[in-house]
Design an enzyme around this catalytic site. Structure first.
Site, PDB file in Angstrom:
ATOM      1  N   GLY A 121       0.799  -1.217   0.000  1.00  0.00           N
ATOM      2  CA  GLY A 121       0.000   0.000   0.000  1.00  0.00           C
ATOM      3  C   GLY A 121       0.831   1.265   0.000  1.00  0.00           C
ATOM      4  O   GLY A 121       2.056   1.248  -0.118  1.00  0.00           O
ATOM      5  N   SER A 154       3.518   1.819   3.466  1.00  0.00           N
ATOM      6  CA  SER A 154       4.740   1.016   3.522  1.00  0.00           C
ATOM      7  C   SER A 154       5.621   1.271   2.307  1.00  0.00           C
ATOM      8  O   SER A 154       6.852   1.184   2.392  1.00  0.00           O
ATOM      9  CB  SER A 154       4.409  -0.469   3.642  1.00  0.00           C
ATOM     10  OG  SER A 154       3.682  -0.937   2.526  1.00  0.00           O
ATOM     11  N   CYS A 193      -3.079  -8.226  17.266  1.00  0.00           N
ATOM     12  CA  CYS A 193      -2.274  -8.658  16.126  1.00  0.00           C
ATOM     13  C   CYS A 193      -0.874  -8.060  16.161  1.00  0.00           C
ATOM     14  O   CYS A 193       0.104  -8.734  15.818  1.00  0.00           O
ATOM     15  CB  CYS A 193      -2.977  -8.295  14.819  1.00  0.00           C
ATOM     16  SG  CYS A 193      -2.174  -8.961  13.354  1.00  0.00           S
ATOM     17  N   CYS A 251      -8.444  -6.277   8.456  1.00  0.00           N
ATOM     18  CA  CYS A 251      -7.929  -6.757   7.178  1.00  0.00           C
ATOM     19  C   CYS A 251      -8.571  -8.048   6.693  1.00  0.00           C
ATOM     20  O   CYS A 251      -8.560  -8.337   5.496  1.00  0.00           O
ATOM     21  CB  CYS A 251      -6.415  -6.939   7.268  1.00  0.00           C
ATOM     22  SG  CYS A 251      -5.881  -8.237   8.431  1.00  0.00           S
TER      23      CYS A 251
END
Length: 375
Positions: A15, A18, A104, A201
């Site tokens: 994306g 990053s 996460c 996600c």
């Protein structure tokens, strides 16, 4: 492999954020190594028929080739299912509202990135989170990002010091608009115009559909129950407590002649309590699994505030430690919709002092009376 200080591992999602991180660090003289975590295959992430890998993997690999950097794909789908997705389902089955991104980061993504950093000889790990880091009194703290609309400090309160000391957050001092402009300036116009990723996600649509798909016997295990008022009087039937969350107003499918909100969920009785907005307000809150950076600083902080959901305003508060890593929180301004399972994240200004998970609140009134003088 021998670790190199200027060799940095970047979590590459393919994306905007990053991708910008890879470019920035490369310009700063770092030797960038990219790793893309393949955690969960969402149908919408496969653009063409017969495509074997999701778009984010293909986009990250393409960027790595263009930049001439080393790139790896970590297929962690089964572990992700067993750890994060299992937690997500279990929390709803307990009558709580989960925070999968909070769990996460320390238990999965950053842990896996640390393993890959060691494997590839990288001293540092970088991600596209919109937050910053600051050192104080021997501790490393997360600090809110400059873009208030994208700040992600709320999700990172469980990261341990061992991981934070290896982290780099290059986007903390930028806005999303800055990042898009930077990519366009560097010749990545198409990437700069890219869309935003999903908040969770692994969910493409509504979480209720996800629960039914991955827990097909959910309606047999829970079944219909009763909406009740604050006195316990039955108001009508609901579909099962797992399909509701504290503060919910829409989608209740019950007509009471006035707006109704979910006040409490009782999984043992399969009841969902409804009431008005005033009844959602709270003066105290009970939290558990508290993870402070420096416990003494958290307890003594004169300007302590807490956020009880992502993007909510910080609420001035005081805290009192209880047994078993629990804390009693007293709000010094209006608070509403205390939701078990969500995160309570504490701040001193823009610096994260720690956090905890919001617990079931059955005993909060008794505890408030018992410790009123201390808090």
């Amino acid at each position: 492999m021998q670790t190199t200080e200027k060799r940095v591992l970047v979590g590459m999602s393919g994306g905007i954020d990053s991708s910008a991180v890879c470019l920035m660090l490369q310009e700063q003289g770092y030797e960038v190594v990219g790793v893309t975590l393949r955690t969960w295959d969402v149908p919408s992430h496969f653009s063409t028929p017969g495509q074997e890998e999701p778009d984010e993997v293909l986009e990250a690999r393409s960027l790595a080739r263009r930049l001439g950097i080393e790139h790896h794909v970590a297929d962690v789908r089964e572990e992700f299912r067993q750890v994060i997705v299992r937690y997500f389902i279990d929390e709803y089955m307990r009558g709580r509202t989960p925070n999968p991104c909070v769990l996460c980061n320390p238990m999965f993504k950053e842990r896996v990135l640390c393993e890959w950093a060691d494997r590839t000889g990288c001293a540092c790990i970088a991600t596209g989170h919109y937050c910053r880091l600051v050192d104080k009194d021997g501790y490393r703290y997360i600090v809110t990002g400059d873009d208030a609309t994208k700040d992600q400090s709320y999700f990172l309160w469980k990261l341990p010091q061992t991981i934070l000391r290896r982290m780099i957050f290059p986007l903390g001092g930028m806005t999303k608009a800055d990042v898009r402009a930077y990519l366009a300036e560097k010749g990545f116009e198409a990437k700069a115009r890219g869309g935003e990723s999903m908040e969770i996600c692994f969910i493409d649509k509504d979480y209720r559909e996800f629960l039914k798909e991955h827990c097909p016997d959910i309606d047999e295990r829970i079944g219909p129950g009763w909406f009740v008022d604050s006195k316990g009087l039955k108001l009508g039937q609901h579909k099962g407590f797992a399909y509701y969350t504290i503060g919910q107003r829409k989608g209740l499918e019950i007509a009471l002649g006035k707006p109704a909100y979910v006040l409490k969920i009782n999984p043992a009785k399969n009841t969902v309590m409804l009431g008005d907005a005033e009844q959602l307000k709270a003066e105290y809150m009970l939290i558990e699994e508290v993870n402070p950076v420096n416990k003494e600083e958290l307890l003594r902080c004169p300007d302590l505030s807490v956020r009880i959901r992502y993007r909510s305003r910080p609420i001035p508060c005081r805290v009192f430690p209880l047994e078993d890593d629990r804390m009693l929180v007293r709000f010094l301004a209006e608070a509403s919709a205390i939701t078990p399972g969500q995160s309570a994240v504490f701040y001193d200004g823009n610096r994260v002092l720690g956090g905890g998970f919001i617990a079931f609140q059955q005993s909060v009134r008794k505890l408030a009376q018992e410790y009123a003088e201390n808090i």
